[in-house]
Design a protein around this motif. Structure first.
Motif, PDB file in Angstrom:
ATOM      1  N   LEU A   1       0.832  -1.203   0.000  1.00  0.00           N
ATOM      2  CA  LEU A   1       0.000   0.000   0.000  1.00  0.00           C
ATOM      3  C   LEU A   1       0.871   1.259   0.000  1.00  0.00           C
ATOM      4  CD1 LEU A   1      -2.945   0.840  -0.094  1.00  0.00           C
ATOM      5  CD2 LEU A   1      -2.960   0.913   2.400  1.00  0.00           C
TER       6      LEU A   1
ATOM      7  N   TYR B   1       0.979   4.172  -2.834  1.00  0.00           N
ATOM      8  CA  TYR B   1       0.950   5.591  -2.500  1.00  0.00           C
ATOM      9  C   TYR B   1       2.115   6.330  -3.162  1.00  0.00           C
ATOM     10  CZ  TYR B   1       1.699   9.864   0.147  1.00  0.00           C
ATOM     11  OH  TYR B   1       1.935  11.175   0.494  1.00  0.00           O
TER      12      TYR B   1
ATOM     13  N   LEU C   1      -5.173   8.524   0.365  1.00  0.00           N
ATOM     14  CA  LEU C   1      -4.348   7.407   0.809  1.00  0.00           C
ATOM     15  C   LEU C   1      -3.314   7.871   1.824  1.00  0.00           C
ATOM     16  CD1 LEU C   1      -3.529   4.511   0.811  1.00  0.00           C
ATOM     17  CD2 LEU C   1      -2.334   4.843  -1.365  1.00  0.00           C
TER      18      LEU C   1
ATOM     19  N   LEU D   1      -2.917   6.090   5.382  1.00  0.00           N
ATOM     20  CA  LEU D   1      -1.657   5.561   5.884  1.00  0.00           C
ATOM     21  C   LEU D   1      -1.277   6.233   7.201  1.00  0.00           C
ATOM     22  CD1 LEU D   1       0.266   5.435   2.499  1.00  0.00           C
ATOM     23  CD2 LEU D   1      -0.310   3.450   3.892  1.00  0.00           C
TER      24      LEU D   1
ATOM     25  N   ARG E   1      -2.732  -0.430   6.685  1.00  0.00           N
ATOM     26  CA  ARG E   1      -1.796  -1.014   5.717  1.00  0.00           C
ATOM     27  C   ARG E   1      -2.467  -2.076   4.846  1.00  0.00           C
ATOM     28  NH1 ARG E   1       0.274   2.862   7.154  1.00  0.00           N
ATOM     29  NH2 ARG E   1       2.442   3.250   7.843  1.00  0.00           N
ATOM     30  N   LYS E   2      -3.766  -2.318   5.056  1.00  0.00           N
ATOM     31  CA  LYS E   2      -4.496  -3.324   4.287  1.00  0.00           C
ATOM     32  C   LYS E   2      -5.073  -2.701   3.022  1.00  0.00           C
ATOM     33  CE  LYS E   2      -4.185  -6.914   7.089  1.00  0.00           C
ATOM     34  NZ  LYS E   2      -3.538  -8.197   6.688  1.00  0.00           N
ATOM     35  N   ILE E   3      -4.646  -3.207   1.875  1.00  0.00           N
ATOM     36  CA  ILE E   3      -5.081  -2.637   0.599  1.00  0.00           C
ATOM     37  C   ILE E   3      -6.586  -2.749   0.431  1.00  0.00           C
ATOM     38  CG2 ILE E   3      -4.906  -2.836  -1.907  1.00  0.00           C
ATOM     39  CD1 ILE E   3      -2.093  -3.816  -1.604  1.00  0.00           C
TER      40      ILE E   3
ATOM     41  N   TRP F   1      -8.667  -0.176   2.217  1.00  0.00           N
ATOM     42  CA  TRP F   1      -8.629   1.160   1.617  1.00  0.00           C
ATOM     43  C   TRP F   1      -9.462   1.188   0.336  1.00  0.00           C
ATOM     44  CZ3 TRP F   1      -5.929   3.193  -2.876  1.00  0.00           C
ATOM     45  CH2 TRP F   1      -6.087   4.579  -3.003  1.00  0.00           C
ATOM     46  N   TYR F   2      -9.356   0.158  -0.485  1.00  0.00           N
ATOM     47  CA  TYR F   2     -10.174   0.100  -1.700  1.00  0.00           C
ATOM     48  C   TYR F   2     -11.660   0.213  -1.355  1.00  0.00           C
ATOM     49  CZ  TYR F   2      -6.194  -1.622  -4.522  1.00  0.00           C
ATOM     50  OH  TYR F   2      -5.003  -1.765  -5.192  1.00  0.00           O
TER      51      TYR F   2
END
Length: 212
Positions: free
Chosen positions: A85, A89, A155, A159, A164-166, A169-170
């Motif tokens: 991630l 960024y 993002l 952060l 830190r989990k993609i 965030w998506y």
């Protein structure tokens, strides 16, 4: 459709390669070439600029990219080896185009038409989504994604919260799956020496025992 001049490609090669004895996976030999070179073939000529996100061996990676970028530092902390991630960024910040297409250095069998399929897949009847993620029919591949670079500030804030989990965030954004169920084997991800040797034999036409 997103024109080539509005698209930056980036190969994620910033990991520590722990399950490969700490070796730099992107530079590991595979079918006569470094792993990263196979991914370059899927992107070159189809993006305005090609980046490699790497936290070591920048000189070696420069041969394969227009620019090599390391993980950015945040909040006074040192950059480098902060997970995919953070690599994404760093790419969103470095890209000079409205869109960034991300792919991992350790998936050498990605579809030859990956770029076209991701670009087509991000559009829908309701217009373009903000993020598109490759889907092999059974699971998502979050590091094979197409993203708006305007998401960089969001993002950064995420952060900064310690996320830190993609996939989490998506999920905050307008995202969609891109159906790649016709070629699930193309998304083989090589984390160990055994997996690398097994796929290499398959792609080169040599029978091999299944790696469990």
């Amino acid at each position: 459709m997103i024109p080539t001049q509005e698209l930056t490609g980036m190969i994620l090669a910033g990991g520590e390669g722990r399950r490969m004895g700490g070796r730099d996976k992107g530079l590991e030999p595979f079918a006569g070439l470094p792993l990263v070179a196979h991914v370059v073939k899927r992107l070159e000529g189809q993006v305005a600029e090609l980046l490699v996100n790497a936290n070591r061996n920048a000189d070696a990676y420069q041969f394969f990219a227009d620019r090599v970028i390391a993980d950015l530092a945040m909040d006074g902390a040192e950059g480098g080896f902060k997970g995919p991630l953070m690599g994404i960024y760093s790419g969103l910040r470095a890209a000079k185009t409205p869109w960034l297409l991300v792919a991992p250095c350790d998936s050498p069998a990605l579809p030859d038409d990956l770029v076209a399929r991701m670009v087509a897949g991000i559009a829908s009847d309701n217009g373009e989504h903000d993020i598109a993620v490759a889907f092999d029919g059974e699971r998502l591949h979050p590091v094979v994604a197409l993203l708006r670079t305007s998401l960089a500030d969001d993002l950064a804030a995420t952060l900064g919260e310690g996320e830190r989990k993609i996939d989490r965030w998506y999920a905050r954004h307008d995202w969609c799956k891109v159906d790649m169920s016709d070629c699930p084997e193309a998304f083989a991800n090589l984390n160990t020496e055994e997996e690398k040797l097994s796929l290499e034999k398959v792609l080169m036409g040599t029978p091999s025992k299944e790696v469990k």
